[in-house]
Motif scaffolding. Structure first.
Motif, mmCIF file in Angstrom:
data_model
loop_
_atom_site.group_PDB
_atom_site.id
_atom_site.type_symbol
_atom_site.label_atom_id
_atom_site.label_comp_id
_atom_site.label_asym_id
_atom_site.label_seq_id
_atom_site.Cartn_x
_atom_site.Cartn_y
_atom_site.Cartn_z
ATOM 1 N N LYS A 200 0.833 -1.202 0.000
ATOM 2 C CA LYS A 200 0.000 0.000 0.000
ATOM 3 C C LYS A 200 0.869 1.255 0.000
ATOM 4 O O LYS A 200 0.557 2.258 0.645
ATOM 5 N N ARG A 201 1.994 1.170 -0.752
ATOM 6 C CA ARG A 201 2.972 2.258 -0.724
ATOM 7 C C ARG A 201 2.434 3.566 -1.260
ATOM 8 O O ARG A 201 2.957 4.626 -0.958
ATOM 9 N N SER A 202 1.364 3.521 -2.065
ATOM 10 C CA SER A 202 0.815 4.772 -2.601
ATOM 11 C C SER A 202 0.119 5.610 -1.541
ATOM 12 O O SER A 202 -0.089 6.810 -1.721
ATOM 13 N N THR A 203 -0.267 4.983 -0.433
ATOM 14 C CA THR A 203 -0.971 5.715 0.631
ATOM 15 C C THR A 203 -0.202 5.690 1.953
ATOM 16 O O THR A 203 -0.787 5.914 3.009
ATOM 17 N N VAL A 204 1.085 5.417 1.877
ATOM 18 C CA VAL A 204 1.901 5.378 3.086
ATOM 19 C C VAL A 204 2.303 6.790 3.488
ATOM 20 O O VAL A 204 2.710 7.600 2.649
ATOM 21 N N PHE A 205 2.170 7.083 4.786
ATOM 22 C CA PHE A 205 2.586 8.377 5.329
ATOM 23 C C PHE A 205 3.840 8.193 6.186
ATOM 24 O O PHE A 205 4.235 7.071 6.531
ATOM 25 N N THR A 206 4.424 9.309 6.559
ATOM 26 C CA THR A 206 5.646 9.265 7.369
ATOM 27 C C THR A 206 5.421 8.552 8.694
ATOM 28 O O THR A 206 6.305 7.849 9.199
ATOM 29 N N ILE A 207 4.239 8.707 9.265
ATOM 30 C CA ILE A 207 3.944 8.094 10.556
ATOM 31 C C ILE A 207 4.039 6.568 10.481
ATOM 32 O O ILE A 207 4.402 5.908 11.462
#
Length: 441
Positions: A200-207
């Protein structure tokens, strides 16, 4: 000679942690305290205490005759025996702790080969299966003692031929395996989380990367603790693994509290910035965690014989409570902001779902803090010394459940459910907000 022993001494003895039982070297210099707790250990039926005293000297008013030094020395006692001693002193049945028949005398100064002797070596085997505290008693308030005490407490395991020494207290011998198994579980969680982030790398955030770092630090912390306890179990010394344990424990503690604050603010996945008040919470929590970890190292390494040990224990507890309370504020602020936004921006359902999530997280954080700080301590207090490992397992399982819940609830989603709201759900959310408002009124 009447030696009053206040209740504070009982509190001091009860505050002694269930020590790992490693070989300890305590340096006492010109100390006239009546009671000096040195260590605590859970013995089996084959328990042994080795005591080595060097650089021994007395200063101040020495008792006369020298035989009176039988009221200065070392003894072993259980918590129940110590209560009996207090009752005996209160009823004036005895004047000195070492006169009580409830304790097990180990060595008194009148047994020194000569009045000028400066060292003593002996082993004590008739202990019995129970948890004992090793204590030094001095019934002469004007007499100061200086000495270096090396104590080694262990249990003999295996058959009569092997006599393998186990330096971990009874009830803690399984901890190396427990910590190692938990480190493997966290290793699997790390691999699983990496797979989730990749898919799900397209929706990954820094957190989400920060969550990965927290899992890695927890895994390394448990692995180092497993090795630390394993070496102590076999040799009585950590052989440097305690240093790595303290490092990763420090990093894990700071990162965990920081993660709770960042998730509580909605940073990265709800908003790309932190407000000033949220930054202030972080600025307060991180230094406090530094102080808490310093206090923990001092508590573990110095031992209860140190006169400042209780002070550091109180500092640690106070700082930990402050940190636990501070991390709740950002979650409360987010809940308040989402409630206000649900009434004003026309997206009641979206904000209501976020509001529900943050309410759940608030409840889980409070439950996690309460369980690991209060319930686990209660379990450790009421559980038999043979099963003290159960309180450790309970605390670690609670931490594991907290991490799994956090990862599951705040995982990256390719189709954000917050944005997939139809008209019926929006109307239902508005009605629910109205009902909540009426209930509050």
């Amino acid at each position: 000679m009447s030696i009053p022993l206040p209740l504070s001494i009982l509190i001091l003895l009860s505050a002694v942690p269930l020590a790992a039982g490693e070989i300890r070297v305590n340096e006492i210099r010109s100390d006239n305290r009546r009671i000096i707790p040195l260590d605590e250990f859970g013995f089996t039926h084959r328990g042994i205490l080795e005591l080595n005293i060097t650089q021994f000297s007395l200063s101040g008013t020495k008792p006369d005759p020298p035989s009176a030094l039988s009221n200065v020395g070392f003894f072993l006692c259980t918590s129940d025996a110590w209560l009996q001693v207090l009752y005996q002193i209160e009823d004036r049945e005895i004047n000195c702790v070492l006169e009580s028949n409830a304790i097990k005398k180990v060595f008194t100064l009148d047994l020194l080969p000569s009045p000028t002797a400066s060292q003593y070596n002996d082993s004590y085997t008739e202990i019995g299966a129970d948890q004992f505290a090793l204590v030094f008693a001095n019934c002469f308030p004007d007499l100061a003692v200086s000495m270096t005490v090396r104590s080694a407490m262990y249990n003999l395991e295996g058959g009569a031929k092997s006599n393998r020494r186990d330096y971990l207290s009874a009830g803690k011998t399984v901890l190396p395996r427990v910590y190692f198994l938990l480190s493997l579980i966290y290793f699997l969680l790390v691999l699983l989380w990496i797979a989730v982030l990749y898919r799900k790398r397209s929706t990954v955030f820094t957190i989400h990367f920060f969550m990965l770092a927290v899992l890695n630090l927890k895994m390394l912390n448990l692995l180092c603790e497993a090795e630390d306890k394993s070496y102590i179990n076999r040799t009585g010394s950590a052989h440097g693994w305690d240093i790595l344990f303290y490092i990763f424990s420090f990093l894990k503690g700071i990162s965990t509290f920081t993660l709770i604050v960042l998730i509580g603010t909605g940073w990265s996945f709800l908003k790309p910035y932190l407000q000033d008040r949220e930054k202030k919470v972080l600025v307060m929590v991180i230094p406090l965690q530094v102080v808490a970890n310093i206090a923990q190292v001092v508590i573990d390494e110095s031992g209860p014989f140190d006169q400042d040990w209780i002070t550091w224990k109180q500092i640690f507890l106070l700082v930990d409570v402050i940190c636990c309370c501070a991390v709740l504020f950002p979650i409360v602020w987010s809940i308040k902001n989402l409630r206000e936004a649900a009434r004003t921006d026309g997206k009641a359902a979206v904000n209501l779902m976020k509001l529900t999530l943050f309410r759940q997280y608030y409840i889980v954080v409070v439950s996690y803090i309460y369980f690991t700080r209060v319930v686990v301590y209660a379990l450790e207090t009421i559980t038999s010394y043979k099963y003290v490992w159960t309180s450790v397992v309970a605390g670690e399982l609670a931490t594991l459940a907290f991490y799994v819940f956090t990862g599951y609830k705040f995982k990256p989603e390719p189709h954000n459910p917050y944005l997939m709201i139809d008209d019926e759900e929006e109307e239902a959310a508005v009605e629910q907000l109205k009902l909540e408002d009426d209930f509050e009124l």
